[in-house]
Each structure stands twice: as structure tokens, then as C-alpha cells.
Design a protein around this motif. Sequence first.
Motif, PDB file in Angstrom:
ATOM      1  N   THR A 125      50.669  27.729  32.354  1.00 10.73           N
ATOM      2  CA  THR A 125      51.970  28.413  32.255  1.00 10.73           C
ATOM      3  C   THR A 125      52.022  29.692  33.098  1.00 10.73           C
ATOM      4  N   LEU A 126      50.882  30.050  33.727  1.00 11.75           N
ATOM      5  CA  LEU A 126      50.849  31.266  34.556  1.00 11.75           C
ATOM      6  C   LEU A 126      51.683  31.099  35.818  1.00 11.75           C
ATOM      7  N   ALA A 127      52.481  32.118  36.130  1.00 13.14           N
ATOM      8  CA  ALA A 127      53.289  32.056  37.364  1.00 13.14           C
ATOM      9  C   ALA A 127      52.402  32.168  38.595  1.00 13.14           C
ATOM     10  N   ASP A 128      51.359  33.020  38.541  1.00 11.99           N
ATOM     11  CA  ASP A 128      50.470  33.221  39.691  1.00 11.99           C
ATOM     12  C   ASP A 128      49.022  33.362  39.203  1.00 11.99           C
ATOM     13  N   PRO A 129      48.253  32.249  39.197  1.00 14.10           N
ATOM     14  CA  PRO A 129      46.867  32.290  38.690  1.00 14.10           C
ATOM     15  C   PRO A 129      45.956  33.245  39.466  1.00 14.10           C
ATOM     16  N   LYS A 130      46.292  33.571  40.726  1.00 13.85           N
ATOM     17  CA  LYS A 130      45.428  34.471  41.525  1.00 13.85           C
ATOM     18  C   LYS A 130      45.332  35.864  40.909  1.00 13.85           C
ATOM     19  N   VAL A 131      46.357  36.244  40.146  1.00 16.62           N
ATOM     20  CA  VAL A 131      46.377  37.566  39.497  1.00 16.62           C
ATOM     21  C   VAL A 131      45.121  37.768  38.647  1.00 16.62           C
ATOM     22  N   VAL A 132      44.686  36.700  37.982  1.00 21.11           N
ATOM     23  CA  VAL A 132      43.543  36.789  37.076  1.00 21.11           C
ATOM     24  C   VAL A 132      42.269  37.165  37.830  1.00 21.11           C
ATOM     25  N   GLU A 133      42.037  36.528  38.998  1.00 25.68           N
ATOM     26  CA  GLU A 133      40.842  36.841  39.801  1.00 25.68           C
ATOM     27  C   GLU A 133      40.825  38.309  40.192  1.00 25.68           C
ATOM     28  N   VAL A 134      41.974  38.814  40.604  1.00 29.11           N
ATOM     29  CA  VAL A 134      42.066  40.224  41.020  1.00 29.11           C
ATOM     30  C   VAL A 134      41.727  41.149  39.857  1.00 29.11           C
ATOM     31  N   LEU A 135      42.241  40.829  38.679  1.00 30.65           N
ATOM     32  CA  LEU A 135      41.983  41.680  37.511  1.00 30.65           C
ATOM     33  C   LEU A 135      40.511  41.663  37.110  1.00 30.65           C
ATOM     34  N   PHE A 136      39.876  40.497  37.183  1.00 33.29           N
ATOM     35  CA  PHE A 136      38.435  40.432  36.892  1.00 33.29           C
ATOM     36  C   PHE A 136      37.647  41.286  37.887  1.00 33.29           C
ATOM     37  N   SER A 137      38.065  41.267  39.155  1.00 37.25           N
ATOM     38  CA  SER A 137      37.331  42.022  40.187  1.00 37.25           C
ATOM     39  C   SER A 137      37.503  43.533  40.002  1.00 37.25           C
ATOM     40  N   GLN A 138      38.563  43.942  39.291  1.00 37.62           N
ATOM     41  CA  GLN A 138      38.816  45.377  39.140  1.00 37.62           C
ATOM     42  C   GLN A 138      38.538  45.875  37.716  1.00 37.62           C
ATOM     43  N   ARG A 139      37.806  45.095  36.937  1.00 37.49           N
ATOM     44  CA  ARG A 139      37.496  45.533  35.567  1.00 37.49           C
ATOM     45  C   ARG A 139      36.807  46.889  35.557  1.00 37.49           C
ATOM     46  N   CYS A 140      37.039  47.636  34.474  1.00 35.17           N
ATOM     47  CA  CYS A 140      36.380  48.938  34.335  1.00 35.17           C
ATOM     48  C   CYS A 140      34.866  48.737  34.275  1.00 35.17           C
ATOM     49  N   GLU A 141      34.149  49.489  35.116  1.00 37.14           N
ATOM     50  CA  GLU A 141      32.679  49.352  35.147  1.00 37.14           C
ATOM     51  C   GLU A 141      32.071  49.675  33.782  1.00 37.14           C
ATOM     52  N   ALA A 142      32.635  50.684  33.123  1.00 37.70           N
ATOM     53  CA  ALA A 142      32.083  51.097  31.831  1.00 37.70           C
ATOM     54  C   ALA A 142      32.218  50.018  30.773  1.00 37.70           C
ATOM     55  N   ALA A 143      33.140  49.072  30.997  1.00 35.25           N
ATOM     56  CA  ALA A 143      33.382  48.035  29.993  1.00 35.25           C
ATOM     57  C   ALA A 143      32.571  46.780  30.255  1.00 35.25           C
ATOM     58  N   ALA A 144      31.730  46.806  31.261  1.00 33.36           N
ATOM     59  CA  ALA A 144      30.982  45.596  31.638  1.00 33.36           C
ATOM     60  C   ALA A 144      30.118  45.104  30.489  1.00 33.36           C
TER      61      ALA A 144
END
Length: 527
Positions: free
Chosen positions: A508-527
Motif C-alpha cells: 500500500t506504500l506510494a513510494d517504497p524507496k522512502v523506507v530505504e532512505v529512512l533506514f540509511s538515516q537512522r539516528c546513530e544513538a538508536a542503533a
Amino acid sequence: SREGNSPDHHMTITYHQLLRQVCRCANVLKQMGVKKGDRVSIYLPMIPELVYTMLACARIGAVHSIVFAGFSSESLCERIMDAQSSILVTAGRSSRPEFEQPGRGLKICVNTAASGCDTACFTTPWDSKCDVWWDEAMRDCPEECEPEWLDAEDPLFILYTSGSTGKPKGVLHTVAGYLLFTSLTFKYVFDYHHDDVYWCTADIGWITGHSYITYGPLANGATSVLFEGIPVHPHVGRLWEIIEKYRVTKFYTAPTVIRLLMKYGHEPLQKYDLSSLRILGSVGEPINPEAWQWFYEVVGQGRCPIVDTFWQTETTFPFFGVEPTILNEHGEELEGEAEGYLVFRKPWPGIMRTVYGNQERFESTYFKKFPGFYVSGDGCRRDKDGYYWVTGRIDDMLNVSGHLMSTAEVEAALTGHPAVVEAAVVSRPHKVKGECLYCFVTLKDSRDFNHTLVEGLKRLVREKIGPIAMPDFIQNAPALPKTRSGKIMRRILRQIARNEKDLGDLSTLADPKVVEVLFSQRCEAAA
């Protein structure tokens, strides 16, 4: 007994002394023109005057609206305006540092709110036209005040809770049903006896404090501890010290407090005699197994039952007159072992009566989803023995250290920043707080995402809502995962916040690529 933030600050208050102070305060309010049905806002730390004022309101039929002292001036103002309070009772400052905003004591917070609230009466800077010192007002007031006669369904108080739309809901409780229910639940859930010394560590600014510090224990003539301080000041054994000092028999606290004190291990407890304890209680959020085990074995020394409570009912088996059931997404009742929506078949005496000034919101929030049932807003699991396990909120709500807040409220604060165009807030597990806030922000073009911006956003949330809502993590989100109809998919954001790569169905996602970008920019402290 009242125990302050410092071990040196303590006093004993008898029921006779309490009655005299309540009557005096009631007479002060009457002299100021407060009548039956008028609203009185109270913004005080955990001091005896808080209890005097709420009971004074009850005595003359006024409706108290207590605002948690950790809330910001803006949150206070919003609640004063919604309730249309004619009086605000407040204090100059709190002895608890987490309630102080940088450069501002509680008194200054009130001034900020009052500048937008024509109805506030105890304000700063001093205005002799409407400001009165508590001590001066109380000094010459009579110590007797005839109680106002009320109908069973007359309002007793309004308490604001976070709404999933972001605007706080004024939960209204009435006189007879609420008092009956809190009195009975206190007596039977905590197995209260005349020789008990009871201590609930909650803040009176929340429903647990209203019910199980003030109304429930006092209705049973209980001996209680009222504590203004924090669990780790001036040392990490502070709670155990108080239990020993007053020979506490019933100890009622929150999982977040238990997890905080677990960090310091067994040693701080070993300095104190906790043998007086008979029953332990947990409230505010579902308790995790590790915390339950530590509470039972280390604090209760393996001999105290734990009462795990959920105050629309009781989490183990329902209390008398409460009929819960579990429904699936289609509104069908589930039998036996099951997991789904926790709902109730019929009302009980302590059920909220309405959302103040908005009956339509009350009906749509609690009755619309499954007609004929009261919908608690929580998920629930029933095990093979018939025990109910509350699994947490099913809507866009967060439970941080037992404080319930809406994602919409935090998102509104974040989007108030000139650099932010859109924000989405989800929860992420936290070892001490249970849940913490993980925020995704989409910036306006040409704005840089950097440390200064992150600190500014945290400060903004703190100012708008209060210290309890300050995010732990803020992540840059060039875009948010949305359905084709434009709805943000919070399930996916929660999984990104937790670094869970198995995202399931993304059709149902309009743009699945958004998810990859968000994973790549996760907060380092939250790893």
C-alpha cells in the motif's frame, strides 16, 4: 505523613487538622465568589495545599481541574481556557528540579499562561487587584464550612488527558459513582486494614493520584505517605529509606520507577529494613516480566503479592461490576484464549461521564468504533486461565514513564518550528521509561538538519508540552512512508525506529524507496 524532597522536610497531618485546613480553604474560595459548579484550576507540586484545595472544591461543590506541575505554561493555559476556570491556585516554585524550566520557576510559568488567560486569578508578577497570598487569605478564615449538598451525578472534577487529535480531553467524573468506586477499589484491591501505612508514589496530577492518594485512602480513613521528592534524591535508596521510616505496609508505584531503581542493583535496598511490606502495587503502564520479577523477589523479598492494576478495570481479573470482553477488528467477541480490543459491556460506577464541553467527542472516542461497547483504547490478551493482560495502546498514543501522551500533540509542537514542514512521532522501547519518543521530521527546502536544529526542536517540545514529552531521538526524514491516500504508515516508522528490517507487506506504500532512505538515516544513538 508528608515527606518532602529532603529527608529533613517532613510533617504529620491528622484528619482533624486536614478538615480544618480544607474548611478554611473552602471559605477562602467562597469569599472569592466561587460557587457550586464553578471550575478551579490547581497547578501545584506534591504539597499538602494541593490536597486541601481539591477537597475544599469538593466541599463547596466547585469542580477542580488539577494540572500536573510538570506541564508547561502553554499546556496550563490551554486547560484553564477549556475549563473556563475562575481561579488558579499555584505555588512560587517546586523543589523538584525536573519541574523547573530553564530560567523559570513554577511562578513564572503561570505568568506566561495567565497573559493568555483572562480567567487566571493567582498570577505573577504581583497584581493586587486579583492576587492573594495563600497564608494571608487563610489566616483569618473560619475553620468550619458547611458542605454543599450535591446530586449523585453532579461533577466532582475535570482531569485533562492527551487526546489522539492532540487537543487534551477534559475527562469529567461525578461525585457519587467516583467516590464509591475509588473507596471500594482501594479497600479491596489493596486489602486495606486499619493498621496499614499506605504509600502511592504517583503524582496527584494524574488519575492514579486523584484516586489512590486522595479520595480512595481518605474515604477509608487510611494512614498514607504524601511524597514530594524524586526516587534518587538525595540518594538512590530514598524510597527504601521512606518505607523503613514510616513502616510502610502497602507500596504502590510505577514500572518506570522499578526499572529506574533496578539499575542500581540490590545494594541500596540492603541498607534498609523492608520487612513491614505486605502488598506491592504497579500502575501506569504494563509491567515487563524482568521488572515484575525484581519487584517481587528483591523489594518484596518473595513474600508480597503484586497487584498489577489498570484503572478502567483490574488487570488480573475484573473488579466487581466490571464486565470486560475482547473483540476482533470486525467487532466480534472472542472466547477463551484471545487477543484483540479491550472493551466493556456495561458501565461501572467510576466510569467517566463525558468529555467536558464536548459530549460528541466522548461518544465518538469511546462508543463509536464498536456500538454497544465502551472502547478503552487498549489492546488486550486473555490467557487460558481467564486472566486479562493489557498489552498497550492501540491508537496513536505513547506511554512514557507511565505518562500517556498523544503523538499528535508532539507532532504539532515539532511542526511549529519554522524549519519543519512535517513530523511523525512513534514510540521506541526504552529500558527505564518503557517507551520513549522517536521523531521523524521533514524539513523545508534549503534547511540543514544538524545538532543545533535537533536541540532546538527538543527545547520547543519541552516548552510547548513539558519535560516529560522531550524526544530521545529526532531523525531527518526527507519523506515519510505514506499510503496512496496520503496516510502516514506509522507501523513502518515504528519498525525503522526499532531497526526491524522485516517490514512485511509494503504493497500500500506510494513510494517504497522512502523506507530505504529512512533506514540509511537512522539516528546513530538508536542503533
